[in-house]
Design a protein around this motif. Structure first.
Motif, PDB file in Angstrom:
ATOM      1  N   ASP A  41       0.851  -1.292   0.044  1.00 33.37           N
ATOM      2  CA  ASP A  41       0.133   0.016  -0.055  1.00 33.37           C
ATOM      3  C   ASP A  41       1.116   1.286  -0.079  1.00 33.37           C
ATOM      4  O   ASP A  41       0.354   2.285  -0.143  1.00 33.37           O
ATOM      5  N   ASP A  42       2.107   1.302   0.123  1.00 34.09           N
ATOM      6  CA  ASP A  42       3.024   2.250   0.214  1.00 34.09           C
ATOM      7  C   ASP A  42       3.089   2.946  -1.336  1.00 34.09           C
ATOM      8  O   ASP A  42       3.353   2.245  -2.367  1.00 34.09           O
ATOM      9  N   LEU A  43       3.192   4.336  -0.924  1.00 35.90           N
ATOM     10  CA  LEU A  43       3.284   5.255  -2.312  1.00 35.90           C
ATOM     11  C   LEU A  43       4.456   5.990  -2.143  1.00 35.90           C
ATOM     12  O   LEU A  43       4.866   6.537  -1.128  1.00 35.90           O
TER      13      LEU A  43
ATOM     14  N   ASP B 220       4.116   7.665   1.463  1.00 34.45           N
ATOM     15  CA  ASP B 220       2.638   7.753   2.077  1.00 34.45           C
ATOM     16  C   ASP B 220       2.100   6.145   2.001  1.00 34.45           C
ATOM     17  O   ASP B 220       3.111   5.578   1.372  1.00 34.45           O
ATOM     18  N   THR B 221       0.909   6.219   2.725  1.00 33.89           N
ATOM     19  CA  THR B 221       0.275   4.747   2.677  1.00 33.89           C
ATOM     20  C   THR B 221      -0.926   5.056   2.203  1.00 33.89           C
ATOM     21  O   THR B 221      -1.573   5.868   2.729  1.00 33.89           O
ATOM     22  N   GLU B 222      -1.609   4.046   1.280  1.00 34.34           N
ATOM     23  CA  GLU B 222      -3.156   4.449   0.991  1.00 34.34           C
ATOM     24  C   GLU B 222      -3.675   2.903   1.145  1.00 34.34           C
ATOM     25  O   GLU B 222      -3.230   1.957   0.337  1.00 34.34           O
TER      26      GLU B 222
ATOM     27  N   SER C 228       0.045  -0.514 -14.061  1.00 30.91           N
ATOM     28  CA  SER C 228      -1.196   0.006 -13.133  1.00 30.91           C
ATOM     29  C   SER C 228      -0.905   1.479 -13.043  1.00 30.91           C
ATOM     30  O   SER C 228      -0.100   2.071 -13.791  1.00 30.91           O
ATOM     31  N   PRO C 229      -1.869   2.274 -12.374  1.00 27.24           N
ATOM     32  CA  PRO C 229      -1.734   3.547 -12.399  1.00 27.24           C
ATOM     33  C   PRO C 229      -0.567   4.351 -11.582  1.00 27.24           C
ATOM     34  O   PRO C 229      -0.235   5.388 -11.455  1.00 27.24           O
ATOM     35  N   ASP C 230       0.047   3.171 -10.984  1.00 17.28           N
ATOM     36  CA  ASP C 230       1.449   3.703 -10.201  1.00 17.28           C
ATOM     37  C   ASP C 230       2.483   3.948 -11.429  1.00 17.28           C
ATOM     38  O   ASP C 230       3.521   4.547 -11.102  1.00 17.28           O
ATOM     39  N   ASN C 231       2.203   2.983 -12.338  1.00 22.98           N
ATOM     40  CA  ASN C 231       3.577   3.322 -13.452  1.00 22.98           C
ATOM     41  C   ASN C 231       2.796   3.668 -15.004  1.00 22.98           C
ATOM     42  O   ASN C 231       3.631   3.733 -15.837  1.00 22.98           O
TER      43      ASN C 231
ATOM     44  N   PHE D  74      -0.955  11.832  -6.277  1.00 26.00           N
ATOM     45  CA  PHE D  74       0.005  11.654  -5.035  1.00 26.00           C
ATOM     46  C   PHE D  74       0.961  12.749  -5.388  1.00 26.00           C
ATOM     47  O   PHE D  74       1.607  13.224  -4.336  1.00 26.00           O
ATOM     48  N   ARG D  75       1.653  12.582  -6.527  1.00 24.34           N
ATOM     49  CA  ARG D  75       2.765  13.453  -6.857  1.00 24.34           C
ATOM     50  C   ARG D  75       2.613  14.768  -6.665  1.00 24.34           C
ATOM     51  O   ARG D  75       3.416  15.592  -6.057  1.00 24.34           O
TER      52      ARG D  75
END
Ligand code: 5GP
Length: 236
Positions: free
Chosen positions: A30-32, A41-43, A196-199, A216-217
Protein backbone atom coordinates in the motif's frame (compact mmCIF):
# COMPACT_ATOMS: atom_id res chain seq x y z
CA UNK A 1 1.64 -22.64 -3.40
CA UNK A 2 3.80 -22.03 -0.35
CA UNK A 3 5.06 -18.48 0.25
CA UNK A 4 8.64 -18.77 1.51
CA UNK A 5 11.39 -16.27 2.32
CA UNK A 6 11.50 -12.65 1.23
CA UNK A 7 14.01 -12.25 -1.61
CA UNK A 8 13.57 -8.59 -2.52
CA UNK A 9 11.68 -5.56 -1.28
CA UNK A 10 11.04 -2.70 -3.66
CA UNK A 11 9.08 0.52 -3.17
CA UNK A 12 5.74 -0.99 -4.24
CA UNK A 13 6.16 -4.76 -3.96
CA UNK A 14 7.83 -7.53 -1.97
CA UNK A 15 9.03 -10.69 -3.73
CA UNK A 16 8.99 -14.09 -2.05
CA UNK A 17 10.37 -17.45 -3.06
CA UNK A 18 7.92 -20.34 -3.32
CA UNK A 19 8.23 -24.13 -3.13
CA UNK A 20 8.68 -24.05 -6.93
CA UNK A 21 12.15 -22.74 -7.92
CA UNK A 22 10.75 -21.25 -11.14
CA UNK A 23 8.00 -19.20 -9.45
CA UNK A 24 7.89 -16.21 -7.08
CA UNK A 25 5.07 -14.41 -5.30
CA UNK A 26 4.83 -10.63 -5.73
CA UNK A 27 3.03 -8.97 -2.83
CA UNK A 28 1.62 -5.55 -3.71
CA UNK A 29 2.18 -2.97 -0.97
CA UNK A 30 0.00 0.00 0.00
CA UNK A 31 3.07 2.26 0.09
CA UNK A 32 3.30 5.22 -2.26
CA UNK A 33 6.56 6.92 -3.14
CA UNK A 34 7.46 9.74 -5.51
CA UNK A 35 10.48 11.85 -6.43
CA UNK A 36 12.81 8.89 -5.99
CA UNK A 37 11.48 8.07 -2.52
CA UNK A 38 11.63 11.65 -1.18
CA UNK A 39 7.82 11.75 -0.81
CA UNK A 40 6.19 8.80 0.96
CA UNK A 41 2.72 7.79 2.13
CA UNK A 42 0.48 4.78 2.52
CA UNK A 43 -2.98 4.30 1.06
CA UNK A 44 -4.87 1.28 2.43
CA UNK A 45 -6.15 -0.87 -0.45
CA UNK A 46 -3.82 0.62 -3.10
CA UNK A 47 -1.83 -2.63 -3.39
CA UNK A 48 -4.96 -4.72 -3.97
CA UNK A 49 -6.16 -2.32 -6.66
CA UNK A 50 -2.82 -2.49 -8.49
CA UNK A 51 -2.77 -6.28 -8.21
CA UNK A 52 -6.25 -6.50 -9.75
CA UNK A 53 -5.52 -3.94 -12.48
CA UNK A 54 -2.20 -5.61 -13.39
CA UNK A 55 -3.82 -9.04 -13.41
CA UNK A 56 -6.55 -7.92 -15.82
CA UNK A 57 -4.03 -6.20 -18.11
CA UNK A 58 -1.48 -9.05 -18.14
CA UNK A 59 -4.33 -11.49 -18.94
CA UNK A 60 -5.62 -9.27 -21.75
CA UNK A 61 -2.10 -8.82 -23.17
CA UNK A 62 -1.50 -12.61 -23.01
CA UNK A 63 -4.61 -13.15 -25.14
CA UNK A 64 -3.02 -10.79 -27.70
CA UNK A 65 0.28 -12.69 -27.70
CA UNK A 66 2.34 -10.64 -25.23
CA UNK A 67 4.12 -12.97 -22.84
CA UNK A 68 4.65 -11.74 -19.28
CA UNK A 69 5.77 -13.08 -15.93
CA UNK A 70 2.13 -13.23 -14.76
CA UNK A 71 0.92 -16.69 -13.73
CA UNK A 72 -2.10 -16.13 -11.45
CA UNK A 73 -3.65 -13.75 -8.96
CA UNK A 74 -3.54 -15.65 -5.65
CA UNK A 75 -5.56 -13.24 -3.50
CA UNK A 76 -6.13 -9.49 -3.14
CA UNK A 77 -2.48 -8.57 -2.75
CA UNK A 78 -0.48 -11.59 -3.98
CA UNK A 79 0.39 -12.41 -7.59
CA UNK A 80 2.14 -15.62 -8.64
CA UNK A 81 4.84 -14.85 -11.23
CA UNK A 82 7.51 -16.64 -13.23
CA UNK A 83 10.92 -15.99 -11.75
CA UNK A 84 12.86 -13.63 -14.02
CA UNK A 85 16.14 -11.76 -13.95
CA UNK A 86 15.01 -8.16 -14.23
CA UNK A 87 16.77 -6.09 -16.92
CA UNK A 88 17.74 -2.89 -15.11
CA UNK A 89 16.32 -0.66 -17.85
CA UNK A 90 12.98 1.11 -17.39
CA UNK A 91 11.31 1.29 -20.78
CA UNK A 92 9.27 4.51 -20.94
CA UNK A 93 6.57 4.84 -23.62
CA UNK A 94 5.02 8.26 -24.30
CA UNK A 95 2.04 9.24 -26.44
CA UNK A 96 1.54 12.71 -24.93
CA UNK A 97 4.17 15.05 -23.48
CA UNK A 98 4.05 15.61 -19.72
CA UNK A 99 6.15 14.86 -16.63
CA UNK A 100 9.90 14.70 -17.09
CA UNK A 101 9.66 15.04 -20.90
CA UNK A 102 7.98 18.45 -20.63
CA UNK A 103 10.27 19.47 -17.79
CA UNK A 104 13.52 18.41 -19.49
CA UNK A 105 12.83 19.43 -23.09
CA UNK A 106 10.24 22.22 -22.72
CA UNK A 107 7.60 20.39 -24.78
CA UNK A 108 4.22 21.82 -23.71
CA UNK A 109 2.36 19.69 -21.18
CA UNK A 110 -0.43 17.81 -22.96
CA UNK A 111 1.03 18.10 -26.49
CA UNK A 112 0.21 14.93 -28.44
CA UNK A 113 3.53 13.62 -29.77
CA UNK A 114 3.85 13.22 -33.57
CA UNK A 115 4.82 9.60 -32.95
CA UNK A 116 5.13 7.36 -29.90
CA UNK A 117 8.40 8.00 -28.09
CA UNK A 118 10.24 5.11 -26.42
CA UNK A 119 13.00 6.01 -23.97
CA UNK A 120 15.23 4.13 -21.55
CA UNK A 121 15.88 5.08 -17.89
CA UNK A 122 18.47 3.38 -15.73
CA UNK A 123 16.64 1.46 -12.95
CA UNK A 124 18.96 2.76 -10.26
CA UNK A 125 17.54 4.61 -7.23
CA UNK A 126 20.97 5.71 -6.00
CA UNK A 127 21.52 7.58 -9.26
CA UNK A 128 17.90 8.82 -9.53
CA UNK A 129 16.98 6.72 -12.61
CA UNK A 130 18.94 8.77 -15.20
CA UNK A 131 18.22 8.66 -18.95
CA UNK A 132 20.15 6.10 -20.99
CA UNK A 133 21.03 5.94 -24.65
CA UNK A 134 21.90 2.71 -26.45
CA UNK A 135 25.64 3.16 -25.89
CA UNK A 136 25.13 3.72 -22.14
CA UNK A 137 23.15 0.45 -22.01
CA UNK A 138 26.02 -1.40 -23.70
CA UNK A 139 28.80 0.22 -21.63
CA UNK A 140 26.91 -0.57 -18.41
CA UNK A 141 26.28 -4.13 -19.69
CA UNK A 142 22.57 -3.78 -18.91
CA UNK A 143 21.77 -5.73 -22.08
CA UNK A 144 23.64 -8.25 -24.26
CA UNK A 145 23.55 -6.45 -27.59
CA UNK A 146 21.86 -3.72 -29.62
CA UNK A 147 19.41 -6.20 -31.14
CA UNK A 148 18.01 -6.79 -27.66
CA UNK A 149 17.50 -3.05 -27.20
CA UNK A 150 15.54 -3.05 -30.47
CA UNK A 151 13.57 -6.00 -29.12
CA UNK A 152 12.67 -4.03 -25.94
CA UNK A 153 11.56 -1.06 -28.04
CA UNK A 154 9.49 -3.29 -30.35
CA UNK A 155 7.82 -5.10 -27.43
CA UNK A 156 7.04 -1.79 -25.70
CA UNK A 157 5.46 -0.42 -28.90
CA UNK A 158 3.42 -3.62 -29.26
CA UNK A 159 2.11 -3.21 -25.69
CA UNK A 160 1.26 0.43 -26.45
CA UNK A 161 -0.52 -0.53 -29.69
CA UNK A 162 -2.77 -2.82 -27.64
CA UNK A 163 -3.23 -0.70 -24.50
CA UNK A 164 -3.79 2.71 -26.13
CA UNK A 165 -6.97 1.78 -28.07
CA UNK A 166 -8.09 -0.50 -25.21
CA UNK A 167 -8.06 2.41 -22.76
CA UNK A 168 -9.45 4.86 -25.32
CA UNK A 169 -12.53 2.63 -25.60
CA UNK A 170 -12.85 2.94 -21.82
CA UNK A 171 -12.69 6.73 -21.89
CA UNK A 172 -9.06 6.97 -20.76
CA UNK A 173 -6.13 8.59 -22.57
CA UNK A 174 -3.00 6.47 -22.06
CA UNK A 175 -0.53 9.35 -21.81
CA UNK A 176 2.65 7.43 -20.91
CA UNK A 177 3.85 4.42 -18.96
CA UNK A 178 6.90 2.56 -17.71
CA UNK A 179 7.54 -1.12 -18.45
CA UNK A 180 10.12 -3.50 -17.07
CA UNK A 181 11.30 -6.68 -18.73
CA UNK A 182 13.13 -9.75 -17.45
CA UNK A 183 14.74 -12.94 -18.66
CA UNK A 184 12.88 -16.15 -17.82
CA UNK A 185 14.64 -19.41 -16.90
CA UNK A 186 15.27 -20.06 -20.62
CA UNK A 187 16.77 -16.60 -21.16
CA UNK A 188 13.72 -15.36 -23.09
CA UNK A 189 12.89 -11.69 -22.59
CA UNK A 190 9.33 -11.28 -21.24
CA UNK A 191 7.29 -8.44 -19.75
CA UNK A 192 7.56 -8.19 -15.94
CA UNK A 193 6.77 -5.89 -12.98
CA UNK A 194 3.24 -4.40 -13.04
CA UNK A 195 0.98 -2.31 -15.24
CA UNK A 196 -1.05 -0.04 -13.00
CA UNK A 197 -1.79 3.63 -12.27
CA UNK A 198 1.46 3.61 -10.26
CA UNK A 199 3.46 3.37 -13.49
CA UNK A 200 1.04 4.61 -16.14
CA UNK A 201 -0.53 8.02 -16.65
CA UNK A 202 -4.24 7.94 -17.48
CA UNK A 203 -6.20 11.11 -18.27
CA UNK A 204 -9.98 10.96 -18.44
CA UNK A 205 -10.87 11.62 -22.10
CA UNK A 206 -13.96 13.66 -21.25
CA UNK A 207 -12.69 15.81 -18.38
CA UNK A 208 -8.88 15.60 -18.58
CA UNK A 209 -8.83 14.50 -14.94
CA UNK A 210 -5.68 12.64 -13.83
CA UNK A 211 -6.48 9.04 -12.82
CA UNK A 212 -3.02 7.90 -11.70
CA UNK A 213 -0.13 8.40 -9.29
CA UNK A 214 0.26 12.03 -10.38
CA UNK A 215 -2.59 12.67 -7.89
CA UNK A 216 -0.11 11.70 -5.16
CA UNK A 217 2.95 13.30 -6.81
CA UNK A 218 1.04 16.60 -7.13
CA UNK A 219 -0.74 16.36 -3.74
CA UNK A 220 -4.21 16.35 -5.34
CA UNK A 221 -5.81 13.66 -3.12
CA UNK A 222 -8.45 11.24 -4.36
CA UNK A 223 -5.90 8.64 -5.42
CA UNK A 224 -7.85 5.57 -4.32
CA UNK A 225 -11.09 6.73 -5.92
CA UNK A 226 -9.19 7.27 -9.20
CA UNK A 227 -7.54 3.81 -9.08
CA UNK A 228 -10.95 2.25 -8.30
CA UNK A 229 -12.39 4.02 -11.32
CA UNK A 230 -9.57 2.69 -13.55
CA UNK A 231 -10.28 -0.85 -12.30
CA UNK A 232 -14.05 -0.41 -12.83
CA UNK A 233 -13.52 0.74 -16.40
CA UNK A 234 -11.22 -2.23 -17.08
CA UNK A 235 -13.75 -4.70 -15.67
CA UNK A 236 -16.80 -3.15 -17.41
P1 5GP B 1 8.29 10.64 -16.12
O1 5GP B 1 9.61 10.34 -16.76
O2 5GP B 1 7.50 11.67 -16.87
O3 5GP B 1 8.42 10.95 -14.65
O4 5GP B 1 7.45 9.28 -16.17
C1 5GP B 1 7.01 8.73 -17.39
C2 5GP B 1 6.06 7.55 -17.11
O5 5GP B 1 6.81 6.47 -16.59
C3 5GP B 1 4.98 7.84 -16.06
O6 5GP B 1 3.82 7.11 -16.43
C4 5GP B 1 5.55 7.30 -14.77
O7 5GP B 1 4.52 6.83 -13.92
C5 5GP B 1 6.42 6.15 -15.27
N1 5GP B 1 7.67 6.02 -14.50
C6 5GP B 1 8.89 6.53 -14.80
N2 5GP B 1 9.81 6.19 -13.87
C7 5GP B 1 9.15 5.45 -12.95
C8 5GP B 1 9.56 4.81 -11.74
O8 5GP B 1 10.73 4.82 -11.33
N3 5GP B 1 8.58 4.14 -11.06
C9 5GP B 1 7.27 4.09 -11.49
N4 5GP B 1 6.36 3.43 -10.75
N5 5GP B 1 6.88 4.67 -12.63
C10 5GP B 1 7.79 5.35 -13.35
Amino acid sequence: MEKRELIYEGKAKRLFNTDDATLVIAEFKDDLTAFNGAKKDTEAGKGALNNKISTALFQMLAEKGIESHFVAMLDDTNMLCKKVDIIMIEVIVRNVATGSLSKNLGIPDGKVLPFTLVEFDYKNDALGDPKLNDQHCMILELIKNEAELDQLRAMARQVNDILRPYFHAKGLNLVDFKLEFGRDVNGKIILADEISPDNCRFWDLATGEKMDKDRFRQGMGGLKVAYEEVLNRILN
